[in-house]
Enzyme design. Structure first.
Site, short mmCIF file in Angstrom:
data_model
loop_
_atom_site.label_atom_id
_atom_site.label_comp_id
_atom_site.label_asym_id
_atom_site.label_seq_id
_atom_site.Cartn_x
_atom_site.Cartn_y
_atom_site.Cartn_z
N CYS A 54 0.85 -1.20 0.00
CA CYS A 54 0.00 0.00 0.00
C CYS A 54 0.89 1.26 0.00
O CYS A 54 1.68 1.46 0.94
CB CYS A 54 -0.92 -0.01 1.21
N CYS A 57 0.35 3.44 3.11
CA CYS A 57 0.94 2.81 4.29
C CYS A 57 2.46 3.01 4.31
O CYS A 57 3.05 3.23 5.39
CB CYS A 57 0.62 1.32 4.31
#
Length: 297
Positions: A54, A57
């Site tokens: 991600c 993230c």
């Protein structure tokens, strides 16, 4: 010279050992897994759910590590969860977007929806801004029966995915073959589960034919009672038909008497020695003879 080098090495190890121990302080970043997730039900926690692939993230990771360095001073446990390795926790917390951050205080969970900077995280905990956030309801809590079921479902889906990858990549089975295998497995498992449920239902709620030893005798008695009731109804219907025929014969007899009255229009007096019933039978017999004569002609 060798002895001096050995003593210097030992001294260096002794000096560095306290510093090494301080790196394992309570405020360091912790990993939460399916095996130890119940630890977050006590104390105060900030938990990040992320995935290595991600981009958002990946941008948050440096900030989250800096925030974790303040955990000991604030009496706060800071942790992270890799949803790719822990699918059960992903289902238990219903993670639909990444990254997702939860605040937990003594088993009460609140979803963090503020800015993702270190200062915002610190103020959220230090100023107790989490009190203004509505907590997750108990029936959606991670320890509820519903979320336990969701966790098991996510684990099953991940297990099926790994089996599919193993069959297609390691065993060389085509994709359609893997789908056929899973389809047959689903079919047979559904049949087995259905039979199991039927057996359980028969055991918990047995049929009356097995629970009552006099079931067949009672059934036969009920059938005989129904048959007798039906015969009585047919007999009553036949009696009503006979009454209707007698009433019709009486009406025809009255008509015949009026037709055969005296010339003055008065009814013919009854013959002596004959009752009304005998006279009625005689009239009915004469009428039948007249009908036979008409049929002969």
């Amino acid at each position: 010279m060798c002895r001096l080098l050995f003593l210097a090495t030992c001294l260096t190890a002794l000096l560095l050992s306290p510093a090494a121990s301080t790196t394992t302080k309570r405020g360091s970043l912790r990993e939460v897994t399916d095996g130890n997730w119940e630890e977050i039900l006590s104390g105060e926690w900030m938990i990040e759910f992320y995935a290595p692939w991600c981009p958002a993230c990946q941008q948050l990771q440096p900030v989250w590590k800096e925030f974790a360095d303040w955990g000991e001073d604030m009496g706060l446990n800071i942790a992270k969860v890799d949803v790719t390795d822990q699918p059960g926790l992903s289902g238990r917390f219903i993670i639909t977007s990444l990254p997702t951050i939860y605040h937990c205080k003594d088993g009460v969970f609140r979803k963090y929806q503020g800015a993702r900077t270190k200062d915002d995280f610190l103020s959220f905990v230090d100023e107790q801004k989490w009190q203004a956030v509505e907590p997750v309801s108990s029936w959606l809590g991670p320890s509820s029966f519903l979320m336990n079921s969701m966790s098991a479902l996510f684990k099953l889906s991940m297990f099926i995915r790994r089996c599919h990858n193993y069959m297609t990549e390691q065993l060389g089975i085509p994709v359609w073959g893997s789908y056929v295998i899973f389809g047959l497995a689903t079919l047979f498992s559904g049949l087995a589960l259905g039979l199991l449920l039927v057996f359980i239902a028969d055991f918990v709620f047995p049929s009356r034919r097995f629970s009552s030893p006099d079931y067949y005798q009672k059934k036969q008695t009920m059938q005989q009672a129904r048959l007798l009731q039906r015969q009585e109804e047919e007999h009553e219907a036949d009696g009503e038909e006979d009454d209707d025929e007698e009433e019709e014969d009486g009406d025809q007899y009255d008509v015949w008497r009026r037709r055969r009255g005296s010339p003055e229009g008065r009814p013919e007096p009854k013959a002596p020695g004959f009752s009304d019933e005998a006279l009625r039978k005689r009239v009915v017999g004469n009428r039948e003879e007249e009908e036979e004569d008409e049929e002969d002609t």
